[in-house]
Write a protein that holds these residues in place. Structure first.
Motif, short mmCIF file in Angstrom:
data_model
loop_
_atom_site.label_atom_id
_atom_site.label_comp_id
_atom_site.label_asym_id
_atom_site.label_seq_id
_atom_site.Cartn_x
_atom_site.Cartn_y
_atom_site.Cartn_z
N ASP A 122 4.61 3.49 -1.86
CA ASP A 122 3.58 2.43 -2.40
C ASP A 122 4.04 1.82 -3.81
O ASP A 122 4.22 2.81 -4.70
CB ASP A 122 2.26 3.13 -2.54
CG ASP A 122 1.69 3.51 -1.17
OD1 ASP A 122 2.13 2.79 -0.11
OD2 ASP A 122 1.08 4.52 -1.03
N SER A 175 4.33 -1.46 -6.98
CA SER A 175 4.15 -2.66 -7.56
C SER A 175 5.22 -3.51 -7.47
O SER A 175 6.25 -3.43 -7.91
CB SER A 175 3.51 -2.47 -8.72
OG SER A 175 3.11 -3.72 -9.23
N PRO A 185 0.21 -4.68 -5.13
CA PRO A 185 0.92 -3.36 -4.34
C PRO A 185 1.35 -3.60 -3.10
O PRO A 185 0.70 -4.56 -2.04
CB PRO A 185 -0.24 -2.58 -4.28
CG PRO A 185 -1.62 -3.64 -4.34
CD PRO A 185 -1.09 -4.55 -5.12
N THR A 243 4.05 -1.92 0.41
CA THR A 243 4.49 -0.27 0.69
C THR A 243 5.63 -0.68 1.58
O THR A 243 5.95 -1.37 2.44
CB THR A 243 3.32 0.10 1.88
OG1 THR A 243 2.12 0.34 1.20
CG2 THR A 243 3.75 1.24 2.41
N SER A 265 7.99 1.64 3.52
CA SER A 265 7.96 2.88 4.11
C SER A 265 9.32 3.52 4.35
O SER A 265 9.57 4.78 4.25
CB SER A 265 7.26 2.85 5.57
OG SER A 265 7.84 1.91 6.32
N CYS A 322 8.56 -1.87 6.11
CA CYS A 322 7.72 -2.42 5.08
C CYS A 322 6.47 -2.99 5.69
O CYS A 322 6.46 -3.48 6.60
CB CYS A 322 8.31 -3.25 4.15
SG CYS A 322 8.96 -4.85 4.73
N THR A 373 5.48 -7.94 2.08
CA THR A 373 6.59 -7.35 1.00
C THR A 373 7.78 -8.16 1.12
O THR A 373 8.17 -8.81 2.13
CB THR A 373 7.07 -6.02 1.42
OG1 THR A 373 6.19 -5.05 1.65
CG2 THR A 373 8.05 -5.44 0.70
#
Length: 306
Positions: A113, A115, A147, A149, A151, A173, A177
């Motif tokens: 996670d 930014s 934010p 993510t 992964s 992701c 993203t």
């Protein structure tokens, strides 16, 4: 009438709009939409909806995605990819000084996670106008960080080329993203600048590039994923009796047994496998959210992607 989802392997140079326009001609209908754009530079998976199945695209857009990409360390560009003008260039000594451990640490810092500030040339709207359109008009656009993510961010290989270090990576992701921003931020963290030179989308949720066809070779009728097959890949399934299918098709609420605690849409299928519609649970009843026309929702011979 044809309806369903179609998986397209977009070629470099094509826009997502180009792919939709070509599919409209191939499918003989104006009602074609897509679930998430790809830049002209990028290749790979586009999920298209045809006729009533365009309504299923809502449940595709927010799914997680997988990409294969090439990040070039040593140069930064105005667009964070190969289509922009060069902004900075590191010296060969600076590039050669990048250690495998530093790359590993930089990738780890961009995993999980995080930014992320989207690239200024993204399709995000700023006061009703796409950010990239404002940039092309000469405006200085600074998008706020948000934010996201990531992964998985996996280094597959690295190669020194033309005074730069090229990293072949695989990224899984969340929707929203920007892989270009990952390339930019990794270059910044390593002190040499970075940008994206290749990008290929290989998965959107349950849909994989291995099941897609190029626009030059696609057979719409043969490769269309039926509404029922698509819906049960995306949503929980509710099997109806013949009477329930008729009632639901007429907009009536139906009483059901079993677990009705799931929140959100559920795919309701008739005994013959046809997608009747999407429902939501209200206590021990199911209420129709939308129905699919029977003449568009007949199952076909397509095999859903694995």
């Amino acid at each position: 009438m044809t309806s369903g989802l179609l998986l397209i392997d977009k070629a470099q140079g094509w826009t997502s709009h180009d792919a939709v326009a070509r599919t409209r001609r191939l499918a003989g209908t104006r009602k074609v939409g897509h679930a998430g754009t790809l830049d002209p530079m990028a290749t790979g998976l586009l999920v298209l909806g045809i006729n009533s199945s365009t309504r299923l695209l809502t449940y595709v857009v927010g799914l997680d995605k997988e990409y294969l990409a090439t990040i070039r360390l040593g140069r930064s560009t105005t667009t964070d990819d190969a289509e922009g003008d060069e902004l900075t260039r590191a010296t060969p000594d600076q590039v050669n000084a990048i250690t495998p451990a530093a790359v590993t640490a930089g990738i780890a810092d961009l995993t999980g996670d995080i930014s992320q500030q989207p690239s200024a040339v993204s399709a995000i709207k700023v006061d009703g106008k796409r950010a990239y359109a404002r940039v092309r008009a000469g405006e200085d656009v600074q998008l706020p960080s948000r934010p996201v993510t990531v992964s998985e961010f996996e280094l597959l290989s690295s190669t020194h080329r033309d005074g730069c270090l090229d990293l072949e990576v695989r990224v899984e992701c969340a929707s929203g993203t920007y892989i270009r921003a990952l390339a930019r931020d990794l270059g910044i963290a390593l002190g040499v600048g970075g940008h994206l030179t290749e990008l290929r989308r290989t998965r959107i949720g349950p849909f994989r590039i291995e099941n897609a066809a190029t626009l030059e070779r696609v057979d719409v009728a043969a490769q269309l994923i039926s509404p029922a097959d698509a819906a049960i890949l995306l949503l929980p399934r509710l099997d109806l009796s013949a009477e329930q299918a008729i009632d639901l098709g007429h907009g009536k609420r139906i009483t059901i047994a079993g677990d009705t605690t799931h929140a959100g849409p559920v795919a309701a299928l008739a005994p013959d496998g046809r997608l009747v519609g999407l429902v939501e649970y209200r206590g021990d009843q199911a209420k129709s959210l939308l129905n699919f026309p029977p003449d568009e929702a007949e199952p076909n011979e397509s095999t859903p992607p694995s």
